[in-house]
Design an enzyme around this catalytic site. Sequence first.
Site, PDB file in Angstrom:
ATOM      1  N   HIS A  96      33.339   7.612  48.249  1.00 50.23           N
ATOM      2  CA  HIS A  96      32.207   8.319  49.545  1.00 50.23           C
ATOM      3  C   HIS A  96      32.050  10.149  48.159  1.00 50.23           C
ATOM      4  CE1 HIS A  96      31.687   4.107  50.429  1.00 50.23           C
ATOM      5  NE2 HIS A  96      32.022   4.739  51.444  1.00 50.23           N
ATOM      6  N   HIS A 166      25.590   4.415  54.622  1.00 50.01           N
ATOM      7  CA  HIS A 166      26.452   3.207  55.104  1.00 50.01           C
ATOM      8  C   HIS A 166      26.378   2.613  56.383  1.00 50.01           C
ATOM      9  CE1 HIS A 166      30.463   2.762  55.894  1.00 50.01           C
ATOM     10  NE2 HIS A 166      31.213   3.180  54.343  1.00 50.01           N
ATOM     11  N   GLU A 293      26.244  -1.955  52.101  1.00 48.18           N
ATOM     12  CA  GLU A 293      26.053  -0.528  51.180  1.00 48.18           C
ATOM     13  C   GLU A 293      25.421  -0.665  49.434  1.00 48.18           C
ATOM     14  OE1 GLU A 293      30.346   1.658  51.193  1.00 48.18           O
ATOM     15  OE2 GLU A 293      30.693  -0.106  52.915  1.00 48.18           O
TER      16      GLU A 293
END
Length: 326
Positions: A96, A166, A293
């Site tokens: 991420h 997210h 996501e």
Amino acid sequence: MNRAPDLNQIQSIMLNNAQLKVSILTLGASIQSVYLNGYEHSLVLGSPKLTDYLQGAKYFGAVVGRVANRTNKGHALIDGTTYQLPPTLPEAHHLHGGPAGTGSKNWSIIEQTNDMVQLQTPLADGEMGYPGNMVINVFYRLIDTTLEMEITATTDQLTICNFAGHSYVNLDGKGSILDHQLRIHADHYLPVDAGLIPTGEVTPTAGSTLDFNQLRRINRDDYPGLDTNFCLSLGRRPLQTVATLKAPITGLTLDYQTTEPGLQIYDGRHIQLDVESNINQGVLSAYSGLALEAQHWPDAINQPHFPPILLAPEDTYRQVTRYVFY
């Protein structure tokens, strides 16, 4: 050294229309809560405590990047140059966007109305190991019972770029999402190794335990769990419904729409927060929320047959994802 954002500088933005009330935090450009008219609970997981967003609620509702998901050992070869991206501990891999990715930034408010906000953050050349100065914008818009998220990004040199929202969804606002029903419009998925890095195979969902092409209950009777990229297409395409989630108690439904070629589904098995950290009532424990996501496929820079995630200075990255509640 990665300096944590000053929580005293974090702002909360409330968006309203006749059907939705949505709270957005400038920290991570995060969706903190979503309330649908007629229901008292938030449809996404969130905490009233900002400190949680640096700890147990890290990534809750955030826009993560500059490259979402996992990059194998942080290794990225871009135009013949090797870049080393830092691991996101305790993982051995880059996750991420790294320890100080966009999900950890305090974004600036550029424009705001009752039902729309534009947030922006810069990323410097070399930040988290990536090449290129970038400017990222996120637009949140309310359209009837729909929350729309549009992400754009530009760069001044060739780089890699793959953002994802997210949010963790629980349409009942309590209990486990294992009782929800899920449909995913995907004919293939990516098997992974023990470190959750794609093996390189692209496997048909038909006949497998990960076939969600028909609405079915999310349970763990058939498979060990979900932290899986479902392959929607080989490139970005017009906005369309790629997944549907239906709640057992309220009967509420989410149609999840996106332009992106991949959908990472994570069942929230590692969630663990106390009751004071839940904007709804109750303790947040394993399987309290389902993360959807939308993004490109994980580890794409190291998998040449995956849809590419390169962004050049002459191009603009653009993703549109919608949460349609009814």
